[in-house]
Design an enzyme around this catalytic site. Structure first.
Site, PDB file in Angstrom:
ATOM      1  N   GLY A  17       0.796  -1.229   0.000  1.00 28.84           N
ATOM      2  CA  GLY A  17       0.000   0.000   0.000  1.00 28.84           C
ATOM      3  C   GLY A  17       0.823   1.270   0.000  1.00 28.84           C
ATOM      4  O   GLY A  17       1.796   1.418  -0.745  1.00 28.84           O
ATOM      5  N   ILE A  18       0.428   2.208   0.847  1.00 27.79           N
ATOM      6  CA  ILE A  18       1.087   3.513   0.914  1.00 27.79           C
ATOM      7  C   ILE A  18       2.544   3.366   1.308  1.00 27.79           C
ATOM      8  O   ILE A  18       3.419   4.080   0.801  1.00 27.79           O
ATOM      9  CB  ILE A  18       0.336   4.433   1.897  1.00 27.79           C
ATOM     10  CG1 ILE A  18      -1.050   4.783   1.343  1.00 27.79           C
ATOM     11  CG2 ILE A  18       1.130   5.701   2.180  1.00 27.79           C
ATOM     12  CD1 ILE A  18      -1.953   5.483   2.337  1.00 27.79           C
ATOM     13  N   ASP A  62       7.438  -5.066  15.055  1.00 22.35           N
ATOM     14  CA  ASP A  62       6.141  -4.858  15.678  1.00 22.35           C
ATOM     15  C   ASP A  62       6.169  -3.445  16.238  1.00 22.35           C
ATOM     16  O   ASP A  62       6.863  -3.166  17.222  1.00 22.35           O
ATOM     17  CB  ASP A  62       5.922  -5.880  16.791  1.00 22.35           C
ATOM     18  CG  ASP A  62       4.626  -5.659  17.551  1.00 22.35           C
ATOM     19  OD1 ASP A  62       3.945  -4.638  17.313  1.00 22.35           O
ATOM     20  OD2 ASP A  62       4.305  -6.492  18.420  1.00 22.35           O
ATOM     21  N   TYR A 154     -11.310   3.747  14.930  1.00 16.89           N
ATOM     22  CA  TYR A 154     -10.432   4.339  13.923  1.00 16.89           C
ATOM     23  C   TYR A 154     -10.467   5.857  14.015  1.00 16.89           C
ATOM     24  O   TYR A 154      -9.422   6.518  13.963  1.00 16.89           O
ATOM     25  CB  TYR A 154     -10.865   3.859  12.544  1.00 16.89           C
ATOM     26  CG  TYR A 154      -9.857   4.105  11.448  1.00 16.89           C
ATOM     27  CD1 TYR A 154      -8.729   3.300  11.332  1.00 16.89           C
ATOM     28  CD2 TYR A 154     -10.045   5.110  10.509  1.00 16.89           C
ATOM     29  CE1 TYR A 154      -7.808   3.510  10.311  1.00 16.89           C
ATOM     30  CE2 TYR A 154      -9.133   5.331   9.491  1.00 16.89           C
ATOM     31  CZ  TYR A 154      -8.016   4.528   9.400  1.00 16.89           C
ATOM     32  OH  TYR A 154      -7.109   4.742   8.390  1.00 16.89           O
ATOM     33  N   LYS A 158      -7.072   8.142  14.753  1.00 13.08           N
ATOM     34  CA  LYS A 158      -6.550   9.098  13.781  1.00 13.08           C
ATOM     35  C   LYS A 158      -6.723  10.545  14.258  1.00 13.08           C
ATOM     36  O   LYS A 158      -5.898  11.408  13.938  1.00 13.08           O
ATOM     37  CB  LYS A 158      -7.226   8.889  12.424  1.00 13.08           C
ATOM     38  CG  LYS A 158      -6.898   7.532  11.792  1.00 13.08           C
ATOM     39  CD  LYS A 158      -5.406   7.317  11.638  1.00 13.08           C
ATOM     40  CE  LYS A 158      -5.081   6.040  10.878  1.00 13.08           C
ATOM     41  NZ  LYS A 158      -3.623   5.838  10.695  1.00 13.08           N
ATOM     42  N   ILE A 189      -8.084   5.364   0.047  1.00 12.06           N
ATOM     43  CA  ILE A 189      -7.027   5.013  -0.897  1.00 12.06           C
ATOM     44  C   ILE A 189      -7.144   3.518  -1.193  1.00 12.06           C
ATOM     45  O   ILE A 189      -7.284   2.719  -0.261  1.00 12.06           O
ATOM     46  CB  ILE A 189      -5.639   5.335  -0.313  1.00 12.06           C
ATOM     47  CG1 ILE A 189      -5.600   6.782   0.228  1.00 12.06           C
ATOM     48  CG2 ILE A 189      -4.556   5.100  -1.358  1.00 12.06           C
ATOM     49  CD1 ILE A 189      -5.897   7.857  -0.790  1.00 12.06           C
ATOM     50  N   THR A 191      -6.015   0.478  -1.194  1.00 13.32           N
ATOM     51  CA  THR A 191      -4.957  -0.346  -0.611  1.00 13.32           C
ATOM     52  C   THR A 191      -5.597  -1.649  -0.137  1.00 13.32           C
ATOM     53  O   THR A 191      -6.831  -1.761  -0.079  1.00 13.32           O
ATOM     54  CB  THR A 191      -4.320   0.363   0.587  1.00 13.32           C
ATOM     55  OG1 THR A 191      -5.329   0.557   1.594  1.00 13.32           O
ATOM     56  CG2 THR A 191      -3.728   1.711   0.189  1.00 13.32           C
TER      57      THR A 191
END
Length: 255
Positions: A17-18, A62, A154, A158, A189, A191
Site C-alpha cells: 500500500g502507501i 512490531d 479508527y 486518527k 485510498i 490499498t
C-alpha cells in the site's frame, strides 16, 4: 529527481500500500530507505526496489513494541549513519459502531494506530536531534477530521494522531531541534486495507463504487497520491511546514 538526495528514511508498514509506494518514490528521489513491517513480505518489496541491497533494507518490526523501536533505529543508524525521515505509516482498521466495538479490539487498534506513532516519534526525535534535525510524517486520515458512525475506534486513533502531531511539532520547534512533524490525512485510498472494507458486504465492486461516490473528484485515491505528499513533507521544500495537516481526499472533507 533528487528531492531527498542523500537522506535516510524509515517507513513503517512498508510491505504494501502507501508504505511500499512511498519507499519506491523516496528511493527514486535519492533517499536510502529502511522498510519495516510485521509482514515478512516486506523483504521481497525491499529486494524488488533495490536488488543490490545497498539502498533499501527490510527489518521486521512490531511497531507496538518499544524495545523494537530502539533496535530498529539503532540498526538504521548503523547501516546508513543517520536518520532524516520517519514515516509512521503502519495502521489497521475496525468497522464496528460504538455499540458493537469491543474493548479488546479498541485497544488493539489504538496500540498500532496511535501508541506506535507516539513510540516512533519519540524514538526518532532522540536520533534526529543529535544529527541536525529531520522530518517526521505521521499518517492520519480524513477519519481524524470527521466522524463515521461505523469507525469509532479508527476515528479516535486518527484524531489522536492529528493532535499529537501538533504537540510534538511544537515541542521540537521550541526546543530548536530542527525537526518538523506533520500529519497526512488521506481519503479512501485503494490499498489492501480499503479493499477489505469494500468487500465486507460480499460484493467488492459494489463496495468500491460506494466508497468512490464519497469523493467529489470521482475516484478513489492511489498509494502514489499519498506518497507524493509524503515526499513533499520529507523534502527540504517543506522547511517552513510543521504542525500541519495535509489533507489529500479528492474533496471528501470539502462537502
Amino acid at each position: 529527481m533528487g528531492r531527498v538526495e542523500g537522506k535516510v528514511a524509515l517507513i513503517t508498514g512498508g510491505a504494501k500500500g502507501i508504505g511500499s509506494a512511498t519507499a519506491k518514490l523516496l528511493l527514486e528521489e535519492g533517499a536510502n530507505v529502511v522498510l519495516t513491517d510485521i509482514d515478512p513480505d516486506g523483504r521481497d518489496v525491499a529486494t524488488t526496489l533495490d536488488s543490490t541491497g545497498t539502498r533499501a533494507h527490510f527489518l521486521r518490526q512490531d511497531v507496538t513494541d518499544e524495545d523494537q523501536w530502539a533496535d530498529v533505529l539503532e540498526k538504521t543508524v548503523s547501516v546508513f549513519g543517520r536518520i532524516d525521515i520517519l514515516v509512521n505509516n503502519a495502521g489497521v482498521a475496525s468497522t464496528a459502531n460504538v455499540e458493537d466495538e469491543t474493548l479488546e479490539r479498541w485497544r488493539w487498534l489504538q496500540s498500532i494506530n496511535l501508541d506506535a506513532v507516539f513510540l516512533g516519534t519519540k524514538a526518532a526525535i532522540t536520533a534526529m536531534k543529535h544529527t541536525g534535525g529531520g522530518s517526521i510524517v505521521n499518517l492520519a486520515s480524513i477519519e481524524g477530521l470527521v466522524g463515521d458512525p461505523s469507525l469509532p475506534a479508527y476515528n479516535a486513533s486518527k484524531g489522536g494522531v492529528r493532535i499529537f502531531t501538533k504537540s510534538a511539532a511544537l515541542h521540537c520547534a521550541k526546543s530548536g531541534y530542527g525537526i518538523r512533524v506533520n500529519s497526512v490525512h488521506p481519503g479512501y485510498i485503494w490499498t489492501p486495507m480499503v479493499e477489505a472494507v469494500a468487500s465486507e458486504g460480499g460484493d467488492i465492486d459494489a463496495g468500491r463504487a460506494a466508497l468512490t461516490e464519497l469523493h467529489p473528484i470521482g475516484r478513489l485515491g492511489t498509494p502514489e497520491d499519498i506518497a507524493y505528499a509524503i515526499l513533499y513533507l520529507a523534502s527540504d521544500e517543506s522547511s517552513f511546514v510543521t504542525g500541519s495537516e495535509l489533507v489529500i481526499d479528492g474533496g471528501y472533507t470539502a462537502q
